[in-house]
Design an enzyme around this catalytic site. Structure first.
Site, PDB file in Angstrom:
ATOM      1  N   ASP A  77      -2.750  21.364 -42.957  1.00 43.98           N
ATOM      2  CA  ASP A  77      -1.417  20.809 -42.741  1.00 43.98           C
ATOM      3  C   ASP A  77      -1.198  20.780 -41.240  1.00 43.98           C
ATOM      4  O   ASP A  77      -1.527  21.742 -40.547  1.00 43.98           O
ATOM      5  CB  ASP A  77      -0.347  21.662 -43.425  1.00 43.98           C
ATOM      6  CG  ASP A  77       0.950  20.879 -43.586  1.00 43.98           C
ATOM      7  OD1 ASP A  77       0.924  19.820 -44.241  1.00 43.98           O
ATOM      8  OD2 ASP A  77       1.982  21.299 -43.036  1.00 43.98           O
ATOM      9  N   PHE A 161      -4.391   8.345 -33.821  1.00 42.34           N
ATOM     10  CA  PHE A 161      -3.436   7.940 -34.854  1.00 42.34           C
ATOM     11  C   PHE A 161      -2.138   8.703 -34.619  1.00 42.34           C
ATOM     12  O   PHE A 161      -2.034   9.543 -33.708  1.00 42.34           O
ATOM     13  CB  PHE A 161      -4.009   8.227 -36.245  1.00 42.34           C
ATOM     14  CG  PHE A 161      -4.230   9.695 -36.520  1.00 42.34           C
ATOM     15  CD1 PHE A 161      -5.366  10.335 -36.057  1.00 42.34           C
ATOM     16  CD2 PHE A 161      -3.298  10.442 -37.224  1.00 42.34           C
ATOM     17  CE1 PHE A 161      -5.575  11.687 -36.302  1.00 42.34           C
ATOM     18  CE2 PHE A 161      -3.493  11.801 -37.483  1.00 42.34           C
ATOM     19  CZ  PHE A 161      -4.638  12.421 -37.012  1.00 42.34           C
ATOM     20  N   GLY A 162      -1.152   8.405 -35.470  1.00 41.76           N
ATOM     21  CA  GLY A 162       0.100   9.156 -35.448  1.00 41.76           C
ATOM     22  C   GLY A 162       0.734   9.205 -34.067  1.00 41.76           C
ATOM     23  O   GLY A 162       0.931   8.184 -33.413  1.00 41.76           O
ATOM     24  N   ASP A 164      -0.445  10.476 -31.299  1.00 40.92           N
ATOM     25  CA  ASP A 164      -1.402  10.633 -30.195  1.00 40.92           C
ATOM     26  C   ASP A 164      -0.974   9.954 -28.889  1.00 40.92           C
ATOM     27  O   ASP A 164      -1.139  10.543 -27.812  1.00 40.92           O
ATOM     28  CB  ASP A 164      -2.783  10.102 -30.594  1.00 40.92           C
ATOM     29  CG  ASP A 164      -3.579  11.097 -31.425  1.00 40.92           C
ATOM     30  OD1 ASP A 164      -3.222  12.286 -31.417  1.00 40.92           O
ATOM     31  OD2 ASP A 164      -4.541  10.675 -32.067  1.00 40.92           O
TER      32      ASP A 164
END
Ligand code: IMP
Length: 207
Positions: A77, A161-162, A164
Site C-alpha cells: 500500500d 505514474f501518479g 511522480d
C-alpha cells in the site's frame, strides 16, 4: 527481533489486482527463488481498505489473501504525503484522483494538492510504501519505506505514474517524472521497503 522467513521454492500470493504492481513485485522476488501467483489469477476478492495507515491497509489485503488461499501473501500500500497537509493525501492518495465517472485523473489530483498546500512555505513531502507479508496462521511481517523530498509546481516529466511529476527527491535536481525509471527504482519508497523485507524475510538472492 526474530522474523519469520520464506525459503527458496516457496509460492506466495501477490495480493494485488494491479498488473503493473504484480510485474514489479514478481521481478523483485524472482532472484530470491520465490514463485508468485496473483490474487487476480486465483479469483480472490478485493477487501476494502478501511485503515488509517499504509501498514494497516497492506495488512488487510495480505491477511485476506493468505486466509483465502492458504499460502503466504504479500501486499503493498503506498501513497503521497505533504507535511503542510499533515500527511494528506496519504492513505487517500488514489481517492484524490477519482473523477465523477469513476476514472482517475492524476493531473487533477496534483492540482488539488498544489491548491491545498500552496500557501504554506514548507514544501516537504514524501512517498511511502508499506509491504506486509501474511501467513495463513495469522502471522504478519510489515515494513515501510519512504522517499523524502519536496513538491514542485508545475509538474515536470513524462516518466513514472501518479504523482511522480510533482515530487523532487532530496539531493536531486530531477523529479521522479523526469528521472530515468531505473534511477527512480533505486531510490524509491518501494525499493526502501523491499530492502527491509528482503533483509528480514527472504532467502539470499542468487543461486
Ligand atoms: P494503492 O494502490 O492503494 O497503494 O494507491 C497508491 C496511490 O499512490 C496511487 O494513487 C498511486 O498513483 C500513488 N503512488 C504510489 N506510489 C507512487 C509512485 O511511485 N509514484 C507516483 N505515485 C505513486
Amino acid at each position: 527481533m526474530t522474523h519469520r522467513a520464506l525459503t527458496r521454492g516457496d509460492r506466495i500470493v501477490i495480493a494485488t489486482h494491479n498488473k503493473g504492481k504484480l510485474r514489479e513485485v514478481a521481478a523483485l522476488l524472482a532472484p530470491h527463488g520465490i514463485e508468485t501467483v496473483s490474487a487476480g489469477e486465483l479469483g480472490l476478492p478485493e477487501p476494502e481498505e478501511t485503515e488509517e495507515s499504509f501498514i494497516g491497509n497492506a495488512a488487510i489485503k495480505a491477511r485476506a489473501a493468505a486466509q483465502a488461499s492458504g499460502l503466504p501473501a504479500l501486499a503493498d500500500d503506498s501513497g503521497f504525503s505533504v507535511a503542510a497537509l499533515v500527511g494528506a493525501p496519504g492513505v487517500r492518495t488514489a481517492d484524490w484522483a477519482m473523477q465523477p465517472d469513476g476514472s482517475r485523473d492524476y493531473a487533477d489530483a496534483m492540482r488539488k494538492v498544489m491548491e491545498a498546500a500552496q500557501d504554506f512555505e514548507d514544501r516537504t513531502s514524501w512517498f511511502s510504501c508499506a509491504l506486509v507479508l501474511a501467513w495463513p496462521d495469522g502471522h504478519l511481517e510489515g515494513f515501510e519505506g519512504r522517499a523524502m523530498g519536496h513538491w514542485v509546481w508545475p509538474p515536470r516529466g513524462q516518466h513514472g505514474f501518479g504523482y511522480d511529476p510533482m515530487f523532487q527527491p532530496d539531493r536531486r535536481e530531477e523529479t521522479f517524472g523526469e528521472m530515468d525509471p531505473a534511477e527512480k527504482h533505486r531510490i524509491s519508497h518501494r525499493a526502501a521497503a523491499f530492502r527491509l523485507l528482503s533483509a528480514a524475510c527472504l532467502p539470499p538472492a542468487g543461486a
